[in-house]
Enzyme design. Structure first.
Site, PDB file in Angstrom:
ATOM      1  N   CYS A   1      -0.679   7.188  65.952  1.00 42.01           N
ATOM      2  CA  CYS A   1      -0.729   7.612  67.355  1.00 42.01           C
ATOM      3  C   CYS A   1      -1.501   8.913  67.571  1.00 42.01           C
ATOM      4  O   CYS A   1      -1.834   9.250  68.705  1.00 42.01           O
ATOM      5  CB  CYS A   1       0.686   7.741  67.906  1.00 42.01           C
ATOM      6  SG  CYS A   1       1.669   6.244  67.672  1.00 42.01           S
TER       7      CYS A   1
ATOM      8  N   HIS B   1      -0.208  11.419  74.042  1.00 38.58           N
ATOM      9  CA  HIS B   1       0.065  10.057  73.575  1.00 38.58           C
ATOM     10  C   HIS B   1       1.178   9.469  74.431  1.00 38.58           C
ATOM     11  O   HIS B   1       2.215  10.100  74.651  1.00 38.58           O
ATOM     12  CB  HIS B   1       0.473  10.089  72.106  1.00 38.58           C
ATOM     13  CG  HIS B   1       1.072   8.814  71.626  1.00 38.58           C
ATOM     14  ND1 HIS B   1       0.470   7.590  71.821  1.00 38.58           N
ATOM     15  CD2 HIS B   1       2.244   8.555  70.970  1.00 38.58           C
ATOM     16  CE1 HIS B   1       1.229   6.648  71.299  1.00 38.58           C
ATOM     17  NE2 HIS B   1       2.307   7.201  70.772  1.00 38.58           N
TER      18      HIS B   1
ATOM     19  N   ASN C   1       3.273   1.657  74.539  1.00 37.94           N
ATOM     20  CA  ASN C   1       2.736   2.510  73.490  1.00 37.94           C
ATOM     21  C   ASN C   1       1.608   1.764  72.785  1.00 37.94           C
ATOM     22  O   ASN C   1       1.848   0.806  72.061  1.00 37.94           O
ATOM     23  CB  ASN C   1       3.866   2.857  72.514  1.00 37.94           C
ATOM     24  CG  ASN C   1       3.415   3.760  71.378  1.00 37.94           C
ATOM     25  OD1 ASN C   1       2.236   3.879  71.087  1.00 37.94           O
ATOM     26  ND2 ASN C   1       4.375   4.377  70.711  1.00 37.94           N
TER      27      ASN C   1
END
Length: 317
Positions: free
Chosen positions: A114, A240, A270
């Site tokens: 990420c 993120h 995500n």
């Protein structure tokens, strides 16, 4: 010192939209449970003919077209991903071939999960500085739906697929500050796409949350300190997009202004390395980014890794 400025973005989303209601039919969950804990309402999954590479190519084409540059102008291509469809050729090499980028320029993938887009931008900055060249193509792309256990409600409700691309220019007197770090941990663990049947994504949610709410404000404060700037100097903070509660915690911890923190996890979930460039593309598309603005981008996630960078948005040529 020369730094990176953002010229143009591109984005690509797969064709299948998966809502919380869709997931309710496959695991013991609900729209309320997912939304209140994560802020996620839907995400996108790749269709059979789509993967991280096809999404990366589509996003890269758009970013290049919007920049006003040609393939010959690109001095390096760096792709952040943990879900490449093959170990080799890399996604970056697939992009090179599809876009006709010059063969005497580096193209490589990086995997920092990420935080990957931050790592990739820092890598591109180093390549431009050491090998020469003015423009870099940096991409974040994921097909995480191929790496999930659809019966594990702790992970299948979180992740989505997509790609975002950015064209960066190495420019004089341009602020570009980066911080990167890693702490070897298996709080988030995943096998490769080829091994996903036996090693899907797993996550210790509580451990990851504790890590994220510590790493995110620290990264932001570090890039501010190194650039001798304050929160007041920032136009946007692009984090993120893992969990709305994590970003809210950071805002509270830093006594920051909530409107400066862009959020889009409600629409995408995500998307790991793709989340920051997808957000940047949405912001450019909607007119939120204006030439001369200062942005902080903050990544955190599997590895465990973290990264932050401060850059300016210049807009297309």
């Amino acid at each position: 010192m020369k730094g990176l400025q953002l010229l143009a973005t591109g984005g690509a989303l797969p064709g299948r939209v998966v809502t919380n209601e869709d997931l309710r039919r496959q695991v013991d969950t609900s729209d309320e449970w997912i939304t209140t804990r994560t802020g996620i309402r839907q995400r996108y999954y790749c269709a059979e003919n789509e993967d991280a590479a096809t999404l990366a190519i589509a996003a890269a084409r758009q970013a290049l077209a919007r920049s006003g540059l040609t393939a010959a102008d690109i001095a390096c291509c760096v792709v952040a991903t943990l879900s490449s469809p093959t170990a080799t050729p890399s996604v970056a090499c697939r992009v090179q071939a599809a876009l006709g980028l010059p063969e005497n320029r580096p193209a490589l993938d990086v995997n920092a999960a990420c935080s990957g887009f931050i790592y990739a931008a820092a890598t591109a900055h180093g390549l431009l500085t050491t090998l020469g060249g003015r423009y870099a193509l940096v991409i974040g792309c994921e097909a995480l739906s191929r790496m999930m256990d659809p019966t594990d409600r702790t992970t299948c409700v979180l992740f989505g697929d997509g790609a975002g691309a950015a064209i960066f220019e190495l420019a004089e007197n341009t602020p570009f500050v980066v911080t990167l770090g890693a702490r070897g941990s298996e709080a988030i663990r995943a096998g490769g796409p080829a091994a996903c049947d036996t090693a899907p994504i797993t996550m210790d949610g509580k451990a990851v949350f504790r890590f994220a709410v510590e790493a995110m404000p620290r990264c932001l404060q570090t890039v501010l300190d190194r650039s001798q700037k304050t929160q007041a100097d920032l136009d946007w903070v692009v984090c993120h997009q893992a969990n709305s509660r994590i970003i809210d915690h950071c805002i509270k911890h830093l006594h920051a202004e909530p409107p400066k923190f862009y959020k889009n996890m409600n629409r995408h979930g995500n998307t790991s390395a793709a989340s920051i460039p997808i957000a940047l593309h949405e912001m450019e598309e909607s007119g939120l980014l204006r030439p001369g603005q200062t942005l902080a981008c903050i990544g955190f996630g599997g590895g465990l890794t973290w990264g932050g960078m401060l850059l300016t948005y210049e807009g297309r040529k």
